[in-house]
Design an enzyme around this catalytic site. Structure first.
Site, PDB file in Angstrom:
ATOM      1  N   ARG A  51      -3.911 -10.399   4.059  1.00 25.44           N
ATOM      2  CA  ARG A  51      -4.053 -10.422   2.596  1.00 25.44           C
ATOM      3  C   ARG A  51      -2.787  -9.829   1.980  1.00 25.44           C
ATOM      4  NH1 ARG A  51      -6.002  -7.071  -1.559  1.00 25.44           N
ATOM      5  NH2 ARG A  51      -7.163  -8.184  -3.197  1.00 25.44           N
ATOM      6  N   LYS A  53       0.830  -1.205   0.000  1.00 20.70           N
ATOM      7  CA  LYS A  53       0.000   0.000   0.000  1.00 20.70           C
ATOM      8  C   LYS A  53       0.869   1.262   0.000  1.00 20.70           C
ATOM      9  CE  LYS A  53      -4.067  -1.967   0.020  1.00 20.70           C
ATOM     10  NZ  LYS A  53      -4.961  -2.056   1.175  1.00 20.70           N
TER      11      LYS A  53
END
Length: 275
Positions: A253, A219
């Site tokens: 994840r 991210k």
């Protein structure tokens, strides 16, 4: 503790690794795969130790263009059909009820929805299924604009209250608690400061009584604190995953399965108590 899904009861007594399989041409991280390439990638993730496969056909990166139902189905159905033969739980990453229904008809185990079943017909799609797993995610805004100026008085309280409301919507329709997992939505309508506050505040989400899924992999917040480009964020992503696990996350994840699996093995060997 376990996660009830269509074909499996996933044991969450230890953290589980959900490997990301993008069947998209424009994922921020690793798009561009054909169905055969996506399936080969899925097989590689399983060899590296993934416990769950999460397959998506629409990028949710900031500014990503919308994808039609027809295009998304064309991307994901061949990959889902092949992944269902691999002997592990398979998740479909979609917010569209038409895609949910088609995937569940194939036998997919989990619906992973960035809109937490707010689209018309999405709640009904999973309520009608007797046992599929469901992951409800928080997002402020929508993918094309979510990062323009996200604001909260208290990000942890806002995320907790939203997920409490969405899980209640399922429970009130007869969905068993064991089918539900919550995702705070790292990077979805949140600043870097908001994202890291959610790790420290993760206990408030766990107090709702459901397992937490954390998706920190590659991210932009990792890039901000490390100065690394997307393809260079493995170490930062693994560190964030371990921090989330240390604070109680049960599903991680990730793109980089092997590195995460190794890190979790060391974490387990250390025997550290959760925060």
């Amino acid at each position: 503790m376990h996660w009830q899904t269509s074909r499996f009861q996933i044991d969450l007594s230890q953290p589980r690794v959900m490997g990301i399989v993008n069947a998209t041409p424009d994922s921020f991280s690793d798009g561009g795969r054909s169905p055969n390439q996506a399936l080969a990638h899925a097989e590689m993730l399983l060899r590296e130790g993934a416990d769950i496969l999460d397959i998506g056909g629409e990028s949710s990166r900031p500014g990503a263009p919308a994808v039609s139902v027809e295009d998304e189905l064309a991307r994901v159905i061949p990959v889902l059909r092949g992944a269902l033969q691999m002997g592990v739980p398979v998740s479909v990453d979609t917010w569209k009820p038409e895609v949910m229904c088609a995937a569940l008809d194939l036998g997919v185990d989990i619906v992973n929805d960035i809109l937490a079943l707010q689209a018309d017909g999405a709640l009904e799609a999973v309520v009608a299924h007797p046992s599929c797993g469901i992951c409800l995610m928080h997002m402020q805004g929508e993918p094309r604009s979510m990062q323009r100026d996200p604001r909260y008085d208290d990000v942890t309280r806002s995320v907790r209250d939203f997920l409490a409301d969405r899980s209640h919507a399922l429970r009130s329709r007869g969905v068993q608690a064991a089918r539900i997992v919550l995702d705070p939505g790292i990077g979805f309508g949140k600043t870097v400061e908001h994202n890291f506050a959610l790790i420290k505040g993760q206990r408030a989400l766990l107090d709702l009584g459901y397992p937490v899924l954390a998706g920190w992999s590659r991210k932009s917040s990792i890039g901000t604190v490390t100065g690394r480009a997307v393809g260079e964020r493995v170490h930062g992503s693994v560190a964030a995953a371990l921090a989330a696990v240390q604070c109680g996350a049960r599903v991680i994840r990730v793109h980089d399965v092997a590195a995460t699996v190794d890190a979790l093995a060391v974490w387990r060997a250390a025997g550290l108590p959760e925060c």
